[in-house]
Scaffold this motif. Structure first.
Motif, PDB file in Angstrom:
ATOM      1  N   ALA A 351       7.028   0.697 -10.296  1.00  0.00           N
ATOM      2  CA  ALA A 351       7.664   1.968  -9.938  1.00  0.00           C
ATOM      3  C   ALA A 351       7.473   2.273  -8.454  1.00  0.00           C
ATOM      4  N   LEU A 352       6.297   1.997  -7.923  1.00  0.00           N
ATOM      5  CA  LEU A 352       6.065   2.190  -6.489  1.00  0.00           C
ATOM      6  C   LEU A 352       6.947   1.254  -5.667  1.00  0.00           C
ATOM      7  N   MET A 353       7.078   0.017  -6.129  1.00  0.00           N
ATOM      8  CA  MET A 353       7.929  -0.943  -5.428  1.00  0.00           C
ATOM      9  C   MET A 353       9.375  -0.472  -5.410  1.00  0.00           C
ATOM     10  N   ALA A 358      10.173  -2.103  -1.926  1.00  0.00           N
ATOM     11  CA  ALA A 358       9.278  -3.208  -1.581  1.00  0.00           C
ATOM     12  C   ALA A 358       9.825  -4.525  -2.109  1.00  0.00           C
ATOM     13  N   ASP A 359       9.584  -5.579  -1.373  1.00  0.00           N
ATOM     14  CA  ASP A 359      10.067  -6.904  -1.754  1.00  0.00           C
ATOM     15  C   ASP A 359       9.285  -7.416  -2.964  1.00  0.00           C
ATOM     16  N   ASP A 369      -3.309 -12.251  -0.734  1.00  0.00           N
ATOM     17  CA  ASP A 369      -3.681 -12.482   0.673  1.00  0.00           C
ATOM     18  C   ASP A 369      -3.872 -11.194   1.468  1.00  0.00           C
ATOM     19  N   GLY A 370      -3.756 -10.042   0.807  1.00  0.00           N
ATOM     20  CA  GLY A 370      -4.068  -8.773   1.454  1.00  0.00           C
ATOM     21  C   GLY A 370      -2.938  -8.162   2.261  1.00  0.00           C
ATOM     22  N   THR A 371      -1.722  -8.667   2.117  1.00  0.00           N
ATOM     23  CA  THR A 371      -0.597  -8.147   2.900  1.00  0.00           C
ATOM     24  C   THR A 371       0.337  -7.248   2.104  1.00  0.00           C
ATOM     25  N   ALA A 372       0.072  -7.046   0.823  1.00  0.00           N
ATOM     26  CA  ALA A 372       1.004  -6.291  -0.021  1.00  0.00           C
ATOM     27  C   ALA A 372       1.240  -4.877   0.514  1.00  0.00           C
ATOM     28  N   ARG A 373       0.199  -4.254   1.002  1.00  0.00           N
ATOM     29  CA  ARG A 373       0.287  -2.859   1.478  1.00  0.00           C
ATOM     30  C   ARG A 373       1.332  -2.707   2.581  1.00  0.00           C
ATOM     31  N   ASP A 374       1.538  -3.769   3.368  1.00  0.00           N
ATOM     32  CA  ASP A 374       2.456  -3.693   4.509  1.00  0.00           C
ATOM     33  C   ASP A 374       3.897  -3.442   4.078  1.00  0.00           C
ATOM     34  N   GLY A 375       4.227  -3.721   2.817  1.00  0.00           N
ATOM     35  CA  GLY A 375       5.601  -3.559   2.365  1.00  0.00           C
ATOM     36  C   GLY A 375       5.919  -2.183   1.815  1.00  0.00           C
ATOM     37  N   PHE A 376       4.970  -1.253   1.877  1.00  0.00           N
ATOM     38  CA  PHE A 376       5.172   0.072   1.296  1.00  0.00           C
ATOM     39  C   PHE A 376       5.270   1.134   2.388  1.00  0.00           C
ATOM     40  N   LYS A 377       6.173   2.083   2.176  1.00  0.00           N
ATOM     41  CA  LYS A 377       6.265   3.246   3.054  1.00  0.00           C
ATOM     42  C   LYS A 377       5.175   4.250   2.716  1.00  0.00           C
ATOM     43  N   ASP A 378       4.999   4.490   1.410  1.00  0.00           N
ATOM     44  CA  ASP A 378       3.981   5.440   0.951  1.00  0.00           C
ATOM     45  C   ASP A 378       2.679   4.671   0.736  1.00  0.00           C
ATOM     46  N   ASP A 383      -2.394   2.718  -2.017  1.00  0.00           N
ATOM     47  CA  ASP A 383      -3.854   2.655  -1.974  1.00  0.00           C
ATOM     48  C   ASP A 383      -4.462   3.224  -3.257  1.00  0.00           C
ATOM     49  N   ALA A 384      -3.872   4.298  -3.764  1.00  0.00           N
ATOM     50  CA  ALA A 384      -4.374   4.893  -5.009  1.00  0.00           C
ATOM     51  C   ALA A 384      -4.222   3.908  -6.166  1.00  0.00           C
ATOM     52  N   TRP A 385      -3.079   3.243  -6.190  1.00  0.00           N
ATOM     53  CA  TRP A 385      -2.883   2.228  -7.242  1.00  0.00           C
ATOM     54  C   TRP A 385      -3.861   1.075  -7.054  1.00  0.00           C
TER      55      TRP A 385
END
Length: 465
Positions: A351-353, A358-359, A369-378, A383-385
């Motif tokens: 739902a966030l994606m 988000a891709d 690899d720790g890059t998932a956060r970069d694809g989100f505006k919110d 972070d909460a998820w």
């Protein structure tokens, strides 16, 4: 080396009601485009002969035929379809002991062509070659591509004349739900029984009778569709004539892979109502199995009991789909043993994606690899998820084998086709190299991970017929 295909044909021994025997139609000037040497070796094929894979020469041991079937197309029953531009050359038993069909696609008109030319143009041939081989590398059951050959002849489509090509497709078989439907709808019970016995022996020998076959096909189709969902694949044309008894993906016409995630995404230019949207695929798989049930019930003596049993089998399929989906998506977020209570955690991420565009592929690959956060505006919402996810995540290594780094993105396929039409096969060859190891991308291919730029987005895909 002279071509040798170790044919061992079984479908051609069935009665003539199942097919029409005919040879492929020769082409003007056959030129090789692609050859799958590794697959050929697995099949026990030695040598190579472009004339054979263009349809200009029938190899020794072949039994060329066009298969008969019907099917529901976008929910409407078409009483006769069949191989309108394909010829089954025959079957081989590979080095793994498995029987497979070898079929030419785009090999000329047949009695089932319905006024079509029986040909294929270069674009769809290369799309199917790339997509099917990519799906195989992703671990998704699929038909495969053995060869692609240019014909030297133009194919007339709405866009005008386009370069022609022939694909050699390899499949566990080309038996479809629609193969059963045509004999059931015609009331040809003897042929339906022969077909059912053949399908059980070839694909599901553990099945006990017609309804045992139904249960087996429901199981493999549930696993297949869950696998599609886990890599963001949209079939685009889930008609019953494109639904295999073996549980393989077949027909890569208007298919596509998700870039930004949206459960309602549709790419197929012929799907005007969204019937086959990404999120609808599990429901349609169940609908297709209901059509198979309707056909197979005709073989049962006690129709009332058969309807009750078949209904229970089909009604069990959503649960099978959900279990397969949970297992695959649980692995994608690093859960060793996903449970029903983990489903909300996965759905919250999706739902966030969807909310942030988000891709799909890069988000899941980025969890590891720790890059998932970069694809989100919110980022606060992500972070909460992620805080809840890290508490639950117990198998980080599972993510490396559940989340590909690369898929055959729509814009890259279109660019590859454009180049190939201009005579440049280098983009095709580069894609094939990268997609061969999607979970361990070689150096030098990172650009293929990138989602499309706004001017590269492919809004619609086309069947090519």
């Amino acid at each position: 080396m002279t071509l040798h295909i170790p044919f061992d044909n079984s479908y051609a021994t069935l009665p003539d009601a199942f097919y029409t025997r005919l040879n492929p139609t020769p082409v003007r000037s056959a030129e090789p485009l692609a050859w799958n040497a590794a697959l050929a070796e697995d099949l026990g094929i030695t040598g190579q002969d472009t004339a054979v894979f263009a349809g200009n020469t029938v190899p020794d041991g072949a039994a060329p035929l066009a298969q008969l079937y019907a099917g529901h197309q976008f929910g409407n029953y078409n009483p006769q379809l069949g191989d309108g531009r394909a010829i089954l050359l025959g079957e081989v038993v590979g080095r793994d002991g498995l029987r497979r069909d070898i079929q030419l696609k785009g090999s000329g008109p047949t009695p089932y062509s319905r006024m079509g030319d029986g040909r294929a143009w270069l674009g769809p041939v290369l799309r199917e070659y790339v997509a099917s081989e990519a799906m195989h590398a992703l671990g998704v059951p699929t038909t495969r591509a053995l060869a692609a050959v240019a014909t030297g002849e133009p194919v007339l489509r709405e866009q005008g004349p386009l370069p022609g090509a022939v694909l050699t497709r390899v499949a566990a078989s080309h038996l479809r739900v629609g193969t059963f439907q045509i004999f059931a709808h015609r009331g040809h019970i003897d042929e339906l029984r022969t077909l059912t016995d053949y399908a059980i022996a070839r694909h599901h020998p553990e099945a006990d009778g017609p309804l045992g076959l139904l249960a087996a096909v429901c199981r493999v189709q549930a696993e297949l569709v869950a696998a599609w969902m886990s890599v963001g694949f949209i079939h685009g044309v889930m008609n019953t004539d494109n639904c295999t008894i073996s549980g393989e993906t077949i027909d890569y016409g208007p298919c596509a892979f998700l870039d930004d995630y949206h459960e309602g995404r549709v790419f197929s230019s012929i799907d005007q109502t969204g019937r086959y949207a990404f999120g609808n695929q599990p429901r349609i798989a169940v609908w297709n199995m209901a059509q198979l049930a309707t056909a197979l019930i005709q073989l049962c003596d006690d129709k009332e009991a058969a309807v009750e049993q078949a209904t229970a089998i089909v009604h069990a399929m959503p649960g099978q789909l959900q279990a397969a989906w949970l297992r695959r998506f649980g692995a994608k977020i690093g859960l060793a043993d996903p449970r029903a209570e983990d489903q909300p955690l996965i759905e919250e991420l999706l739902a966030l994606m969807q909310a942030d565009g988000a891709d799909f592929t890069n988000t899941f690959a980025g969890l590891h690899d720790g890059t998932a956060r970069d694809g989100f505006k919110d980022t606060d919402a992500f972070d909460a998820w992620a805080a809840k996810w890290r508490v639950r995540m117990d198998a980080p290594d599972a993510m490396t084998t559940a989340n590909p780094q690369i898929i055959p993105r729509n814009h890259q396929i279109e660019a590859m086709i454009t180049a190939a039409v201009a005579g440049d096969m280098a983009p095709f060859e580069r894609l094939m190299t990268a997609l061969a190891t999607p979970y361990d991308l070689p150096d030098g291919f990172d650009d293929l991970r990138a989602p499309p730029q706004p001017d590269e987005v492919v809004p619609a895909t086309f069947c090519g017929t």
